[in-house]
Design a protein around this motif. Sequence first.
Motif, PDB file in Angstrom:
ATOM      1  N   ASN A 562      -5.767  -2.140   7.400  1.00 28.77           N
ATOM      2  CA  ASN A 562      -5.023  -2.066   6.128  1.00 28.77           C
ATOM      3  C   ASN A 562      -3.522  -1.984   6.380  1.00 28.77           C
ATOM      4  O   ASN A 562      -2.729  -2.604   5.675  1.00 28.77           O
ATOM      5  CB  ASN A 562      -5.456  -0.844   5.320  1.00 28.77           C
ATOM      6  N   LYS A 565      -2.496  -5.361   7.135  1.00 30.87           N
ATOM      7  CA  LYS A 565      -2.678  -6.263   5.993  1.00 30.87           C
ATOM      8  C   LYS A 565      -1.649  -5.985   4.896  1.00 30.87           C
ATOM      9  O   LYS A 565      -1.120  -6.912   4.284  1.00 30.87           O
ATOM     10  CB  LYS A 565      -4.101  -6.054   5.454  1.00 30.87           C
ATOM     11  N   TYR A 566      -1.367  -4.675   4.658  1.00 26.78           N
ATOM     12  CA  TYR A 566      -0.462  -4.334   3.554  1.00 26.78           C
ATOM     13  C   TYR A 566       1.000  -4.179   4.008  1.00 26.78           C
ATOM     14  O   TYR A 566       1.804  -3.565   3.309  1.00 26.78           O
ATOM     15  CB  TYR A 566      -0.978  -3.092   2.805  1.00 26.78           C
ATOM     16  N   ASP A 592       2.517   3.039   8.308  1.00 29.94           N
ATOM     17  CA  ASP A 592       3.114   1.700   8.250  1.00 29.94           C
ATOM     18  C   ASP A 592       4.348   1.722   7.356  1.00 29.94           C
ATOM     19  O   ASP A 592       4.605   2.709   6.667  1.00 29.94           O
ATOM     20  CB  ASP A 592       2.090   0.673   7.738  1.00 29.94           C
ATOM     21  N   MET A 605      -7.412   5.907  -5.611  1.00 29.16           N
ATOM     22  CA  MET A 605      -7.565   4.953  -4.521  1.00 29.16           C
ATOM     23  C   MET A 605      -8.857   5.070  -3.719  1.00 29.16           C
ATOM     24  O   MET A 605      -9.223   4.128  -3.020  1.00 29.16           O
ATOM     25  CB  MET A 605      -6.368   5.021  -3.550  1.00 29.16           C
ATOM     26  N   MET A 610     -11.675  -0.066  -5.886  1.00 28.89           N
ATOM     27  CA  MET A 610     -10.329   0.226  -6.384  1.00 28.89           C
ATOM     28  C   MET A 610      -9.291  -0.492  -5.528  1.00 28.89           C
ATOM     29  O   MET A 610      -9.277  -0.354  -4.308  1.00 28.89           O
ATOM     30  CB  MET A 610     -10.053   1.736  -6.302  1.00 28.89           C
ATOM     31  N   ARG A 611      -8.422  -1.222  -6.175  1.00 27.75           N
ATOM     32  CA  ARG A 611      -7.330  -1.885  -5.469  1.00 27.75           C
ATOM     33  C   ARG A 611      -6.041  -1.591  -6.228  1.00 27.75           C
ATOM     34  O   ARG A 611      -6.033  -1.554  -7.462  1.00 27.75           O
ATOM     35  CB  ARG A 611      -7.567  -3.400  -5.412  1.00 27.75           C
ATOM     36  N   ALA A 612      -4.969  -1.387  -5.491  1.00 24.50           N
ATOM     37  CA  ALA A 612      -3.698  -1.101  -6.171  1.00 24.50           C
ATOM     38  C   ALA A 612      -3.136  -2.384  -6.776  1.00 24.50           C
ATOM     39  O   ALA A 612      -3.389  -3.486  -6.267  1.00 24.50           O
ATOM     40  CB  ALA A 612      -2.710  -0.508  -5.174  1.00 24.50           C
ATOM     41  N   ALA A 615      -1.047  -4.636  -4.483  1.00 26.18           N
ATOM     42  CA  ALA A 615      -1.784  -5.397  -3.469  1.00 26.18           C
ATOM     43  C   ALA A 615      -2.202  -6.736  -4.064  1.00 26.18           C
ATOM     44  O   ALA A 615      -2.084  -7.789  -3.423  1.00 26.18           O
ATOM     45  CB  ALA A 615      -3.002  -4.608  -3.010  1.00 26.18           C
ATOM     46  N   THR A 623     -11.634  -6.051  -0.927  1.00 26.12           N
ATOM     47  CA  THR A 623     -12.767  -5.712  -1.807  1.00 26.12           C
ATOM     48  C   THR A 623     -12.585  -4.372  -2.503  1.00 26.12           C
ATOM     49  O   THR A 623     -13.241  -4.081  -3.493  1.00 26.12           O
ATOM     50  CB  THR A 623     -14.052  -5.628  -0.976  1.00 26.12           C
ATOM     51  N   GLY A 624     -11.745  -3.519  -1.943  1.00 28.50           N
ATOM     52  CA  GLY A 624     -11.584  -2.171  -2.531  1.00 28.50           C
ATOM     53  C   GLY A 624     -12.743  -1.263  -2.157  1.00 28.50           C
ATOM     54  O   GLY A 624     -12.983  -0.248  -2.816  1.00 28.50           O
ATOM     55  N   GLY A 626     -13.296  -0.451   1.389  1.00 22.72           N
ATOM     56  CA  GLY A 626     -13.028   0.149   2.697  1.00 22.72           C
ATOM     57  C   GLY A 626     -12.663   1.628   2.623  1.00 22.72           C
ATOM     58  O   GLY A 626     -13.268   2.457   3.324  1.00 22.72           O
ATOM     59  N   LEU A 627     -11.690   1.984   1.778  1.00 23.47           N
ATOM     60  CA  LEU A 627     -11.243   3.389   1.728  1.00 23.47           C
ATOM     61  C   LEU A 627     -12.368   4.305   1.259  1.00 23.47           C
ATOM     62  O   LEU A 627     -12.516   5.423   1.758  1.00 23.47           O
ATOM     63  CB  LEU A 627     -10.030   3.545   0.798  1.00 23.47           C
ATOM     64  N   SER A 651       3.071   3.651   3.883  1.00 21.58           N
ATOM     65  CA  SER A 651       2.002   4.639   3.674  1.00 21.58           C
ATOM     66  C   SER A 651       1.645   5.299   4.995  1.00 21.58           C
ATOM     67  O   SER A 651       1.827   4.708   6.060  1.00 21.58           O
ATOM     68  CB  SER A 651       0.727   3.964   3.160  1.00 21.58           C
TER      69      SER A 651
END
Length: 671
Positions: A562, A565-566, A592, A605, A610-612, A615, A623-624, A626-627, A651
């Motif tokens: 993440n 990716k982010y 990061d 989150m 759930m995705r921000a 993003a 997919t929302g 992972g967390l 973050s």
Amino acid sequence: MMSNAQASQNTPAASSAPLSISSTNVLPFLDISPDALVIINPAGTIVMVNRQTEAIFGYRRTELLGQPLELLLPERFHEVHADHRQQYFTTPRTRPMGVGLHLVGRRKDGTEFPVEISLNPLLLDDVLHVIGAVRDMTAQRVAERERLQQLEQIRLQAELINLAHDAILVRDPVSRVISWNQGAEELYGWTAQEAQGRVTHSLLKTCFPSSRADVDAHLEHEGQWEGELTHTRRDGSSVIVESRQMLVRDEEGHPSAILEINRDITERRHLEQAEQVVHAETVAHLAFLQQVLDALPSSVYLVYGTDARLLLANRAAANVWGAEWPADQPMLEFLTSNGIGITNAQGYPLPPSQLATLRAVKLRETVLQQQELIRRPGGSSLPVLVNAVALPAQRRWSAPLQETEQQTPVEEAMALVMHQDVSALKEAEYLKDEFVGIVAHELRTPLAALKGFADMLLVQTARGRGVALAEWQQEALEEIELATSRLVTLTEELLDVTRLQAGRLHLQRTPTNMVPLAQRVVMLLQQTTTRHRLEVRTIQPELLADIDPGRIEQVLTNLIGNAIKYSPQGGPVTITIWEETAARIVGISVQDKGIGIPRRQHALMFGRFMRADNAQAWGISGTGLGLYICRELVQRHGGQLWFESEEDAGSTFFVTLPLVSAPQGDHEVPS
Ligand code: ADP
């Protein structure tokens, strides 16, 4: 004595002819007198005294005879008295005692005392003498002083009565006013003079609680009466008074007067009436509120105080709890006494500090949509969404729903709590999870075949086996390979979710050194990017954690993945590992400098799918899930997962995991 007597010379009691008597006859009579009798000759010498003189002045008769009369006076009067005595003998008359004059005698022991004296000329054996009758006035003077004091006291009391704000009146047995103080003048408007002799109940148009006869009978029987009366003032207005009356009887026991004190309570009564109206309205409002609440299908209740005591609840609340929560009972007491348990959605017991209701009253925070599972007394469970809204501190009466005599207002925290029964939703969710689980499971085999063949085609072609592929064919194959990899990850994640939901995810724990594990993940992920610089920081070469290494590797891969990716514009990704010796945990952070997470979405989150917003705005796919999976996995290890983040700044995700416990008896501290 002579000078004092002179002051009364012209009184009508004076007589001119002196009594003539012989000395032998007079003596027996002198002793009969209760007064001290002293006879002196013209030279002022005492020639005869009676027994009473001895008693009053303390001299023996022999000590007095032949002595000047001044012996019986205080020394300061001697000189002047001798003059007056001589003058008296020139115009002798019978004198009454000097009324109101303060005459003073002197005893043998020197003490002085008040006396009253009357003087009579006397022809004793045909020689002019004077006989003085001396009376000791000590007792009378004391009595007189006391009487004057009493009079003064009565005067003061009368003044006090006049000063009182209450109307104080005295009436005779047939109710005619005898006395009427200033308070009565002010209260009723008639002066004392006007009220005098008037019959009180006709003057004041008295309204009695029951009847006048009842009050009179009570007075006659009990000697007193207390109660409320309504009177009419001179100006026609009404006044409510608190009246206290007392019957006074004469020596023969006949009623002689009635004392009456009336206090104006009109204002107080009106206030009380207004208060009663307000109270009745409040009770009606409360009853209405209760009806409205009872009509609601969801459970609603109000609690107050930091221990969340029940103020009021609707009917649905009792159904949710499976028990009646009595008013004023603190929440924890209610839960324990009924054996009610509260867990989170995954079935872990929630400590009191995390219960939505208690958080709202203790920390004054509003908790929205918290999932709780209520284990009811009968054994059944109810999944609920709890909304606990902290209300501003309220001035509350100590006993809200009961009427009590003594009520004291107190400021207390309050919260409105609503429970939404989500069993139907949970059921639907369960069915959906089942379905997703089956689909994911069924997808696995064909996906594995797809991925395997795509890989094989790419690898074998690269090795020069078979015909060379055109560029577009090569690109298409690479796309197929990438898409199937994503699909494999997605199906694995979906399977993990269903396993977690159904409680079928089992950990294979083994002591694992966290440092090389993290380094391995970092090394693998560094190969996927050239724009990011991944770095592991730690001062510990070895940190043995009690974990399932596969699952923790999955967590770190997700978090570091993440971070990469982010951070679409590249940048550093720092992984820090440290030991918290006292807490026996290992801490790992992944930092990061990427797009960050908007503050308003922080709380959400860790939810599934759930995705921000940012993003998605950046067009980063995901997919929302992972967390959600990561937090569940960490928590099942007994650890914690949380983050700090700022939009457009980056973050940091934090993980804690338990260290392998030290072997028994190994208490050495490394130097
Ligand atoms: P996915 O990445 O597949 O969307 P995750 O569950 O891993 O799902 O993450 C959930 C959401 O959290 C992401 O969609 C993203 O909005 C946000 N997120 C996670 N990690 C980061 C990060 N390091 N920086 C910014 N946003 C993040």
